[in-house]
Scaffold this active site. Structure first.
Site, mmCIF file in Angstrom:
data_model
loop_
_atom_site.group_PDB
_atom_site.id
_atom_site.type_symbol
_atom_site.label_atom_id
_atom_site.label_comp_id
_atom_site.label_asym_id
_atom_site.label_seq_id
_atom_site.Cartn_x
_atom_site.Cartn_y
_atom_site.Cartn_z
ATOM 1 N N GLY A 125 -30.578 -54.059 102.160
ATOM 2 C CA GLY A 125 -30.732 -55.136 102.532
ATOM 3 C C GLY A 125 -31.271 -54.590 103.292
ATOM 4 C CB SER A 126 -32.866 -51.649 105.047
ATOM 5 O OG SER A 126 -33.397 -50.650 103.995
ATOM 6 C CG ASN A 127 -37.749 -53.198 102.367
ATOM 7 O OD1 ASN A 127 -38.466 -52.905 103.520
ATOM 8 N ND2 ASN A 127 -36.180 -51.887 101.896
ATOM 9 N NE ARG A 138 -33.594 -59.183 80.930
ATOM 10 C CZ ARG A 138 -33.601 -58.441 81.661
ATOM 11 N NH1 ARG A 138 -33.348 -58.544 82.557
ATOM 12 N NH2 ARG A 138 -32.467 -57.480 81.650
ATOM 13 C CG MET A 177 -31.383 -52.453 92.282
ATOM 14 S SD MET A 177 -33.546 -51.908 92.523
ATOM 15 C CE MET A 177 -33.417 -50.538 91.434
ATOM 16 N NE ARG A 178 -30.366 -59.931 85.510
ATOM 17 C CZ ARG A 178 -29.672 -59.580 84.939
ATOM 18 N NH1 ARG A 178 -29.371 -58.484 84.777
ATOM 19 N NH2 ARG A 178 -30.207 -60.073 83.717
ATOM 20 C CB ILE A 179 -36.410 -56.235 84.613
ATOM 21 C CG1 ILE A 179 -36.541 -55.143 84.620
ATOM 22 C CG2 ILE A 179 -37.349 -57.267 84.072
ATOM 23 C CD1 ILE A 179 -36.556 -54.189 83.995
ATOM 24 C CG HIS A 204 -42.392 -49.162 93.408
ATOM 25 N ND1 HIS A 204 -41.042 -49.374 92.822
ATOM 26 C CD2 HIS A 204 -42.992 -48.074 93.280
ATOM 27 C CE1 HIS A 204 -41.373 -48.130 92.023
ATOM 28 N NE2 HIS A 204 -42.072 -47.383 91.990
ATOM 29 C CD GLU A 245 -39.069 -48.553 101.241
ATOM 30 O OE1 GLU A 245 -38.550 -50.516 100.369
ATOM 31 O OE2 GLU A 245 -38.377 -47.497 101.169
HETATM 32 C C1 GRF Z 1 -35.975 -49.292 98.506
HETATM 33 O O1 GRF Z 1 -36.999 -48.808 99.333
HETATM 34 C C2 GRF Z 1 -37.261 -50.657 98.004
HETATM 35 O O2 GRF Z 1 -37.954 -50.459 98.138
HETATM 36 C C3 GRF Z 1 -36.588 -50.648 96.769
HETATM 37 O O3 GRF Z 1 -35.215 -50.477 97.078
HETATM 38 C C4 GRF Z 1 -34.688 -49.824 97.980
HETATM 39 C C5 GRF Z 1 -33.972 -50.954 98.409
HETATM 40 O O4 GRF Z 1 -33.324 -50.360 100.382
HETATM 41 N N1 GRF Z 1 -36.922 -51.428 96.032
HETATM 42 P P1 GRF Z 1 -32.562 -51.581 100.866
HETATM 43 O O5 GRF Z 1 -32.017 -52.892 100.230
HETATM 44 O O6 GRF Z 1 -34.014 -52.933 101.351
HETATM 45 O O7 GRF Z 1 -32.394 -51.246 101.854
#
Ligand code: GRF
Length: 218
Positions: free
Chosen positions: A17-19, A70, A95-97, A114, A179
């Site tokens: 969850g850093s983003n 789903r 990470m899920r479609i 991405h 990012e």
């Molecule tokens: C990031 O590199 C993002 O671009 C990718 O997965 C990673 C997630 O990192 N989709 P975080 O959970 O936001 O730290």
């Protein structure tokens, strides 16, 4: 006079969850056009849930393994988004479609980050893909989400050099810094209406050059 309503954002995560944290930090600025009202994860052990709670943000863990399909998971998520009156969804390491129906319901209102310069290196292991291809520039992309994975119209990109001796971890770390700059900037462009989706094209408001969505770090 009543201040205009900020765009209500949910962030979906699966892990660190850093983003998400970078979006939360940006949204603390009084003039930021969006507020983060919900952080949801498809994994109850996602580390970012605690980070979000620590900032006083509502969190939900919807364990996808608990749903028979789903579509059932997506319906549960849709219900949470409706209750929270969400305008815009940000995927951040989610990470899920999704089912096509969910994506279509959020067309033009769901964005993702991405870790590559799309349309290069879709899917996972993007840094390994970049090293194998021998590119000299790599980076990250914020794009609208469409049913095809990592194929949506591009809002913003940041590029970094690939240096001799880089491994996937070194590249990932260099790109993550970008990012964390790019995603808050891209969300602000979308939430303020300066960028929007028209059909399959991203349109910038008059007066913008498009450079607002481009970062270069050499
Ligand atoms: C990031 O590199 C993002 O671009 C990718 O997965 C990673 C997630 O990192 N989709 P975080 O959970 O936001 O730290």
């Amino acid at each position: 006079m009543r201040a205009s309503r900020k765009v209500r954002v949910a962030i979906l995560i699966s892990g660190r969850g850093s983003n998400m944290a970078s979006l939360v930090a940006a949204a603390q600025a009084p003039d930021y056009p969006a507020e983060i009202v919900l952080v949801a994860a498809n994994r109850p052990d996602a580390l970012g849930l605690a980070t979000a709670s620590g900032h006083g943000i509502a969190t939900r863990a919807l364990d996808h393994r608990a749903y028979p399909s789903r579509e059932a998971f997506d319906a549960a998520l849709q219900a949470e988004l409706a209750v929270a009156d969400i305008d815009l969804v940000c995927l951040a390491g989610f990470m899920r479609i999704f089912s096509a129906g969910f994506v279509e319901a959020w067309a033009g209102r769901m964005i993702n980050i991405h870790p590559s310069l799309l349309p290069l290196f879709k899917g996972v292991h993007t840094h390994e893909q970049a090293l194998a291809a021998g590119v000299r520039l790599h980076g990250c992309t914020v794009h609208y989400v469409v049913p095809e994975l990592d194929a949506g119209p591009i809002i913003a990109q940041a590029a970094v050099p690939v240096r001799p001796g880089d491994d996937a971890d070194a590249l990932a770390a260099r790109i993550l810094v970008q990012e964390h700059r790019l995603y808050p900037q891209a969300l602000a462009l979308v939430a303020s209406g300066q960028v929007r989706l028209e059909g399959a094209r991203v349109v910038f408001s008059e007066g913008l050059t498009g450079a607002e969505g481009a970062l270069l770090s050499l």
